[in-house]
Design a protein around this motif. Structure first.
Motif: not given
Length: 341
Positions: A32-38, A254-255, A263-264, A270-271
């Protein structure tokens, strides 16, 4: 999308998550971490397209089988007509089953009777020959249709195989869960909700839900299909977890990237909607295994047995022991919207 493009996106995802942290829940792990929109856009698009291809392949397979059955019947009929023409042309027309064409001619009682018999034979031969010609023509046409469908099916299968390989790369990178899906109880088995998109969208719009968009319904339907889980149950879970993501919520943008709180929570993971839908379907399918006879399946997915103890070896979807009642209520309501049981 070519495999090279998918590989580039996976590398990009790993780059975005260079300082990745690992979140785990119930023996599952994913970065998890920074989302990758692509990546999410790729997964969502390929997921829906793969589901569509699967449906088309099944339809074409059914069409081919129907053509083969029809062709077999015509071939049998053609053989009968050929045997009839080659054996006893006047078999059923002169009311004497053992009489041959020569018998018909030489048994004429008069010249006019002979002419009538010759006319009859001409009619019989012509009718049988026409039937053979027609049958052959239809068989050839059916064979052409069958070949055309088989070629189209092969092309679709090649595309589907290519996309499966691409999804496999995403699985290997830990972006989406790995298969194969497990056999699930009938209560929550996958069923196609595409015929009900309109009804579901109207129902969700009444709740001002972002999920009312057709792209979201298509994604959750495809995710459910990939893991064999009823998409309506997946939608019901978003209702219990995030109230179907009402547009008026200040964090709605975001939701919607994780309304299942896999994952919690959506704050931690943020996937994107497509990736979250796959993880949610995978989690539901895994938690549904081993439900004891007599226990409520949704209650079991929650993590609890009939005695109220956390008996599910996979832990459970939520800590709240009453989570399942809200999910079940929404699930029943969604099925009613679609006219299902």
């Amino acid at each position: 999308m070519k495999r090279k493009t998918v590989l580039i996106l996976i590398i990009a995802c790993l780059f975005f998550n260079a300082h990745r942290t690992w979140a785990s829940t119930a023996n599952l792990s994913v970065f998890s971490g920074r989302p990758a929109p692509e990546i999410n856009a790729t997964v969502s698009r390929e997921l829906v397209r793969l589901a569509d291809l699967s449906g088309k392949l099944a339809q074409e397979d059914a069409q081919i089988k129907a053509l083969q059955k029809k062709q077999a019947g015509l071939q049998k009929e053609l053989q009968v007509k050929q045997n009839t023409l080659g054996r006893q042309l006047a078999l059923s027309y002169v009311n004497q089953p053992q009489m041959t064409a020569l018998d018909v001619i030489f048994n004429a009682r008069s010249f006019f009777d002979l002419l009538n018999r010759l006319d009859l034979l001409h009619f019989v031969i012509g009718k049988t020959a026409d039937g053979i010609k027609t049958n052959r023509s239809v068989c050839e046409r059916l064979l052409d249709e069958q070949k055309s469908l088989a070629a189209a099916q092969q092309e679709l299968q090649q595309t589907a195989n290519q996309m499966q390989q691409e999804m496999g790369l995403l699985e290997a990178a830990g972006v989406i869960p790995k298969g194969p899906p497990q056999a699930l109880p009938d209560k929550i088995k996958y069923r196609d909700i595409s015929p009900y998109y309109g009804k579901l969208a109207d129902w969700l719009k009444q709740k001002n839900s972002l999920e009312a968009g057709p792209e979201y319904l298509a994604i959750v339907n495809a995710a459910g299909k990939r893991w064999g889980v009823d998409p309506l149950l997946l939608i019901a879970i978003t209702g219990q977890e995030q109230g179907f993501v009402p547009a008026g919520n200040g964090d709605a943008a975001k939701i919607i990237n994780n309304p299942w709180n896999v994952f919690h929570s959506w704050q931690e993971f943020q996937c994107g909607y497509g990736i979250a839908a796959l993880w949610a379907a995978n989690t539901v399918g895994r938690l549904a295994r081993g439900c004891p006879a007599g226990d409520d399946l949704i209650h079991w997915i929650n993590g609890f047995g009939t005695g109220g103890k956390r008996d599910n070896p996979g832990y459970g979807y939520a800590d709240d022991p009453g989570w399942w009642t809200g999910v079940d209520r929404y699930y029943v309501e969604l099925k009613q919207v679609c006219g299902m049981r």
